[in-house]
Scaffold this motif. Structure first.
Motif, mmCIF file in Angstrom:
data_model
loop_
_atom_site.group_PDB
_atom_site.id
_atom_site.type_symbol
_atom_site.label_atom_id
_atom_site.label_comp_id
_atom_site.label_asym_id
_atom_site.label_seq_id
_atom_site.Cartn_x
_atom_site.Cartn_y
_atom_site.Cartn_z
ATOM 1 N N PHE A 1 53.320 65.910 5.192
ATOM 2 C CA PHE A 1 54.415 64.947 5.282
ATOM 3 C C PHE A 1 55.306 64.984 4.047
ATOM 4 C CE2 PHE A 1 54.717 62.382 8.853
ATOM 5 C CZ PHE A 1 53.479 62.073 9.358
ATOM 6 N N ILE B 1 42.384 54.540 11.334
ATOM 7 C CA ILE B 1 42.567 55.293 12.567
ATOM 8 C C ILE B 1 41.923 56.678 12.511
ATOM 9 C CG2 ILE B 1 44.243 56.261 14.176
ATOM 10 C CD1 ILE B 1 46.168 54.101 13.392
ATOM 11 N N LEU C 1 55.769 62.858 25.032
ATOM 12 C CA LEU C 1 55.014 61.667 24.644
ATOM 13 C C LEU C 1 55.928 60.543 24.178
ATOM 14 C CD1 LEU C 1 52.299 60.344 24.216
ATOM 15 C CD2 LEU C 1 52.272 61.221 21.917
ATOM 16 N N ALA D 1 59.058 64.547 11.482
ATOM 17 C CA ALA D 1 57.725 63.980 11.273
ATOM 18 C C ALA D 1 57.503 62.754 12.141
ATOM 19 C CB ALA D 1 57.558 63.615 9.803
ATOM 20 N N LEU E 1 54.990 62.956 15.154
ATOM 21 C CA LEU E 1 53.584 62.981 14.788
ATOM 22 C C LEU E 1 53.142 61.611 14.301
ATOM 23 C CD1 LEU E 1 50.979 64.526 14.317
ATOM 24 C CD2 LEU E 1 51.789 65.078 12.025
ATOM 25 N N TYR E 2 53.972 60.998 13.475
ATOM 26 C CA TYR E 2 53.647 59.671 12.945
ATOM 27 C C TYR E 2 53.457 58.679 14.089
ATOM 28 C CZ TYR E 2 54.424 55.237 10.523
ATOM 29 O OH TYR E 2 54.316 53.968 10.058
ATOM 30 N N TYR E 3 54.384 58.713 15.030
ATOM 31 C CA TYR E 3 54.308 57.801 16.168
ATOM 32 C C TYR E 3 53.015 58.027 16.941
ATOM 33 C CZ TYR E 3 55.838 55.378 20.378
ATOM 34 O OH TYR E 3 55.934 54.517 21.444
ATOM 35 N N LEU E 4 52.697 59.288 17.148
ATOM 36 C CA LEU E 4 51.468 59.606 17.870
ATOM 37 C C LEU E 4 50.251 58.994 17.179
ATOM 38 C CD1 LEU E 4 50.206 61.250 20.163
ATOM 39 C CD2 LEU E 4 49.984 63.153 18.580
ATOM 40 N N VAL E 5 50.198 59.160 15.852
ATOM 41 C CA VAL E 5 49.035 58.660 15.124
ATOM 42 C C VAL E 5 48.936 57.138 15.209
ATOM 43 C CG1 VAL E 5 48.021 58.390 12.842
ATOM 44 C CG2 VAL E 5 48.882 60.600 13.554
ATOM 45 N N VAL E 6 50.043 56.449 14.979
ATOM 46 C CA VAL E 6 49.913 54.987 14.929
ATOM 47 C C VAL E 6 49.782 54.354 16.297
ATOM 48 C CG1 VAL E 6 51.067 54.750 12.729
ATOM 49 C CG2 VAL E 6 52.396 54.609 14.817
ATOM 50 N N VAL E 7 50.251 55.012 17.341
ATOM 51 C CA VAL E 7 50.133 54.425 18.673
ATOM 52 C C VAL E 7 48.824 54.835 19.343
ATOM 53 C CG1 VAL E 7 51.130 54.642 20.984
ATOM 54 C CG2 VAL E 7 52.559 54.010 19.079
ATOM 55 N N SER E 8 48.145 55.847 18.802
ATOM 56 C CA SER E 8 46.914 56.322 19.433
ATOM 57 C C SER E 8 45.861 55.237 19.621
ATOM 58 C CB SER E 8 46.328 57.510 18.662
ATOM 59 O OG SER E 8 45.944 57.110 17.373
#
Lengths: 339, 363, 300
Positions: free
Chosen positions: A21, A64, A334, C98, C101-108
């Motif tokens: 990142f 997480i 997604l 980014a 990917l960030y969205y994927l991680v926090v919404v998972s």
């Protein structure tokens, strides 16, 4: 392979992600030059910037990513008494997964019949229940989004949300009252003379499936409602003008437009149904099979945590496969799902 | 004397798009200076660059002689009045006005006194505790001005502040802004797309087009002696006759147009054979031209009556539309369809090189 | 949707049936709470009683469970509201590439079955609290707060994101221009704007935490919350005391919703009053052809 290798990997992954990142961000800034605007720290002020990084870092990494990686890691390790964890016997193994397939070697067929059956029934039932939910909720969502006048809409929303303030266990309990052998339904049927003996709804899984269909209606309605709401009413008028029958309008216009909502709703409902714990615990008969209570039992009845982790991972992978499948089916990315 | 604002070849690029190109201008202290241009010409970007909200890609911004490179908007001696005013909706009028002071650590009593003073100045004496959404458009305007004046900036920047007001109010506010500026003695940098506004209020104007400053001068200079075709046509109305320069003499140039060889002033000294455009303002066109005037033939069209002036439309043989403006005493109006002779005194028209390349700036 | 009366009838029928299906079981359950009979039933209705409510409130486990649920709910709010806010702010500032990917991680966590979140939290924290010898952290309430916050923060983040989308950035620029530092702007401009969202997020976080079962049942270890006590009671047997609990919950939420609605109405009336004042000033301005209250005066 010794378990310590996994530990290093598991810790390294988030760190590497974070580095990626940062590097991405720095590279982007260099490319833009002077017009890049203020840096992250400058844009937020130092105190806020630090808070943001720490808080989001804590959330993503500690709450997480790491727990999930640890669970997956544990699923590949043997069950050992606490003293021996990390010791020389802590080697990676597929035993836990083998157990899911083949059991402890007690069954006649050589397969772990109960668990595999439970798994398959759960998946199949969840898919069917999801589709049923979709069919039940779509008309309501459409009505709320396009037909209902303002005042009635607010009333409907209120009516819709109210039952869900009641805890899911209590809702399952209500079904037990309805479907028990001495329950309301049986009493009514006996009283009306339609039955001579009460039906064992619970033992026959009817209660469970009915309860599950009931449990997540709200979560199907709202994504659908949101998606349909964003459709321009003029398109519907135009289609009607051109003489299209109502079923064509839905098939050709409304449904394609609301694909993100359908995808959201179905994945949520599937995930909640397959992962349901309360309803099966409340509404199961002695022979009812559902996967998630079995996962629970691995932990708190068999006290085999690595096995439990393996079963949990199987459930997780199933849900992921389902989500990806739905996305592929509706040709969505997604990010689009949460429009 | 140090200029209040000095822009030295300021260029602002956003990715591949250049919003402002090599802008250089010097604004004197106490001046009411306007940037005039159509939407998208870069004037807002330039204003934001002066205020510090945007960093230039090249060039320097100096305020009061100090280079502002790396100095953020919260440390510059400027105050900006936004087009949408940007009043803080959750604060009262007094809190809005005092915000700059609060941020500077001015104690409460002193803040209150200054707020009272400013409320008197903008003629809203009882409004201190009102909420922003209780104010009319004109009142919000004035609160925004008070809020900016409260921090005693060296330069006040105004981003088309009057565009949201209706016509009469706008005209009144024009005068008010001008008189505030004169009395307080502050340097005003004003941007607008309304050339009437710019001409009425400013000491000097910079006319911008596609990110380039095409001309800087007083209202009179910009109106009567435009240096580029854009300026000639944007500021005020103009009739344009393109052609090729035939000859030049005595500060005049004769241009071969579709309507014949016609002459106008030649301030820039054009070369024979150069592509040029002859501009003549509607008010300089004459229905009954004297002998020595330049003459053309055109067919009369409709009259647009606007009270104090009338605009008469004419069409030339090659299909070009011309406009002639007269006052109430303009004499007989020709009937539509009649062919008339129009003319102008050569000195009342201007010939400018036609440029297809907008990159050449003029300062 | 057809507009003919037959179509309208069909729609009406559908709506009635749908909501009957939705409310039916709950209505039945509510009635059983008042029935004297020991087994929850609506017929025969052996007599009206409030006994079951008393029985419920005397059940010490239930009372304890409610207390624990409140305590955990409070901490979840304190953790997940700031986390969601931070998550939303970062989302809006992160580079576009980014962001996916960030969205994927926090919404998972929202897309992950609750049991898995509970399980993974317990596994992770057991390993590290033991390894770092911080066993005091390894308790039911702490783990439940952490596990629930992982997905509840995603809910609060979505609330903040939607409120932030409508934020007028020029307000920040104006504050900057007047000399405020970025930190000041965060506290003076952004947070006040977000106050309604903070309130909504807090309520949502608390309610989500209070009613959560799947995750809590794993993370709570040996401790109890209302939902786990309830699940235990239900599995032990069927008594109308549980129906009584449902009735109480419905009552509380209905009252809460009414209070909220009244508060919103009051806020709306105040807003309309202020808009009326502005309107009057506008009209006066138009008539006078100049700003209300006359000519600007010279400074002292």
């Amino acid at each position: 392979m010794h378990a310590s290798v996994g530990k290093i990997l598991v810790l390294a992954v988030p760190v590497l992600l974070l580095l990626a990142f940062l590097l991405l961000g720095l590279w982007e800034r260099r490319a833009l030059g002077r017009a890049a605007g203020p840096s992250f720290v400058a844009r937020n002020g130092a105190p806020v910037a630090i808070w943001l990084v720490l808080m989001v870092g804590f959330w993503t990494i500690v709450l997480i990513v790491l727990p999930l990686l640890h669970m997956v890691d544990l699923s590949f390790r043997p069950k050992l008494p606490p003293a021996q964890v990390g010791g020389p016997q802590d080697l990676y193994t597929l035993d836990n997964y083998r157990f899911f397939l083949f059991g402890g070697g007690f069954s006649a067929s050589g397969w772990n019949d109960t668990h595999i059956q439970a798994f398959l029934i759960t998946i199949l039932a969840s898919i069917l229940i999801t589709i049923l939910n979709l069919a039940l909720c779509y008309p309501l969502a459409f009505y709320m989004a396009k037909v209902a006048p303002e005042a009635r809409l607010r009333l409907l929303m209120l009516l819709l949300v109210t039952p869900y303030w009641v805890n899911e266990i209590l809702r399952a309990f209500a079904f037990r009252i309805l479907f028990g052998t001495q329950g309301v339904l049986n009493k009514a049927l006996l009283g009306a003379g339609l039955l001579t003996e009460p039906i064992d709804f619970i033992g026959q899984n009817v209660a469970l499936y009915a309860g599950l269909s009931y449990a997540y209606l709200l979560l199907m309605v709202f994504p659908l409602y949101n998606a349909i709401e964003s459709l321009d009413r003029n398109q519907l008028e135009a289609a009607r003008d051109l003489g299209a029958p109502w079923w064509r309008i839905h098939l050709d216009i409304v449904i394609p437009h609301s694909r993100p909502g359908i995808a959201s709703g179905t994945t949520l409902v599937f995930m909640l149904t397959a992962g349901a714990l309360a309803a099966p615990q409340v509404l199961s008969g002695p022979n009812t099979l559902w996967f998630t209570p079995i996962v629970y039992d691995r932990f708190y009845q068999a006290f085999n945590w690595p096995q439990g982790a393996a079963y949990a991972f199987i459930l997780l992978v199933t849900c992921i496969v389902f989500v990806l499948g739905v996305l592929r089916l509706f040709r969505l990315g997604l990010g689009e799902m949460h429009r | 004397m140090t200029a209040a604002v000095l822009l030295d070849r300021v260029t602002v690029r956003f990715g591949a798009f250049t919003a402002v190109r090599a802008a250089s201008v010097e604004i004197a202290a106490g001046e009411f200076f306007s940037f005039l241009g159509p939407s998208g010409c870069g004037k807002t970007t330039l204003l934001r660059t002066i205020s510090g909200l945007v960093e230039p890609s090249e060039g320097r911004v100096l305020i009061g002689g100090r280079d502002m490179a790396g100095i953020g908007p919260n440390r510059r001696p400027t105050a900006l009045i936004f087009q949408n005013l940007a009043l803080f909706p959750l604060m009262s009028v007094a809190e809005n006005i005092a915000y700059g002071l609060k941020v500077r650590g001015v104690p409460r009593a002193a803040r209150r006194a200054r707020v009272e003073e400013l409320l008197e100045l903008i003629a809203l004496p009882g409004a201190a505790d009102k909420r922003i959404d209780e104010l009319s458009g004109g009142q919000r305007q004035r609160v925004a001005i008070a809020r900016a004046l409260a921090v005693e900036p060296q330069v006040l920047l105004l981003d088309e502040p009057l565009s949201a007001l209706d016509l009469k109010l706008r005209q009144h506010m024009r005068n008010e802004l001008r008189s505030i500026q004169r009395r307080v003695g502050l340097t005003f940098v004003y941007i607008t797309h309304d050339q009437g506004e710019a001409l009425a209020m400013s000491d000097r104007i910079a006319v911008m087009n596609h990110g380039v400053i095409e001309q800087v001068g007083t209202g009179r200079a910009v109106y009567e002696a435009p240096r580029t075709p854009f300026v000639a046509s944007f500021v005020g109305e103009s009739n344009a006759l393109p052609g090729r320069v035939l000859a030049t003499a005595d500060g005049l140039a004769r241009v071969a147009t579709a309507l014949g060889p016609l002459a106008g002033r030649d301030p820039a000294g054009l070369r024979v054979g150069e592509e040029a455009i002859l501009f003549v303002r509607p008010e300089c066109l004459l229905l009954d031209p004297p002998e020595e005037a330049e003459r053309i033939e055109a067919r009369a069209g409709e009259e647009t009556y606007e009270g104090s002036t009338s605009h008469l439309a004419f069409t030339t043989a090659d299909g070009r539309r011309l406009t002639l403006a007269t006052g109430r005493d303009g004499g007989e109006r020709p009937a539509p369809g009649t062919v008339c002779t129009l003319g102008w005194r050569a000195r009342d028209a201007i010939v400018l090189a036609s440029r297809t390349d907008p990159d050449r700036g003029d300062g | 949707m057809s507009r003919e009366p037959f179509g309208r009838l069909l729609v009406g029928l559908y709506l009635v049936l749908f909501f009957l299906w939705l409310f039916g079981p709950l209505a039945v359950m509510a009635v059983t709470a008042f029935n004297v009979s020991a087994y929850p039933q609506i017929h025969p209705f052996e007599g009206f009683t409030l006994d079951w409510f008393a029985r419920l409130l005397a059940d010490r486990d239930v009372v304890y469970g409610v207390r624990q649920s409140f305590w955990i709910g409070l901490w979840v709010v304190l953790l997940s509201v700031p986390t969601g806010l931070a998550g939303a702010l970062v989302m809006l500032q992160i580079d576009r590439r980014a962001r996916g990917l960030y969205y994927l991680v926090v919404v998972s966590p929202v897309l992950t079955p609750g049991v898995i979140i509970g399980i993974s939290t317990v596994i992770f924290w057991r390993e590290w609290t033991f390894a770092l010898d911080q066993r005091w952290l390894y308790q039911g309430t702490v783990l439940t707060v952490l596990a629930q916050s992982s997905f509840i923060s995603a809910y609060t983040m979505l609330i903040f994101l939607s409120r932030l989308q409508r934020f007028d950035r020029t307000l920040e620029e104006a504050a900057l221009d007047l000399g405020a530092s970025r930190t000041r702007i965060f506290f003076d401009i952004l947070l006040p704007y977000l106050r309604p969202a903070i309130f909504t997020a807090a309520v949502l976080a608390f309610l989500s935490s209070f009613e959560n079962y799947n995750t809590t049942t794993f993370a709570i270890l040996a401790d109890k919350t209302l939902t786990t006590v309830l699940a235990g009671r239900v599995r032990q047997g069927t008594t109308p005391a549980i129906s009584a609990l449902a009735v109480l919950i419905i009552l509380v939420t209905v009252v809460g919703a009414l209070v909220y609605e009244l508060a919103k109405r009051r806020e709306e009336r105040a807003r309309l009053r202020r808009a009326a004042v502005a309107r009057r000033a506008e009209v006066a301005e138009e008539l006078a052809g100049e700003p209300a209250a006359g000519v600007l005066r010279s400074p002292a």
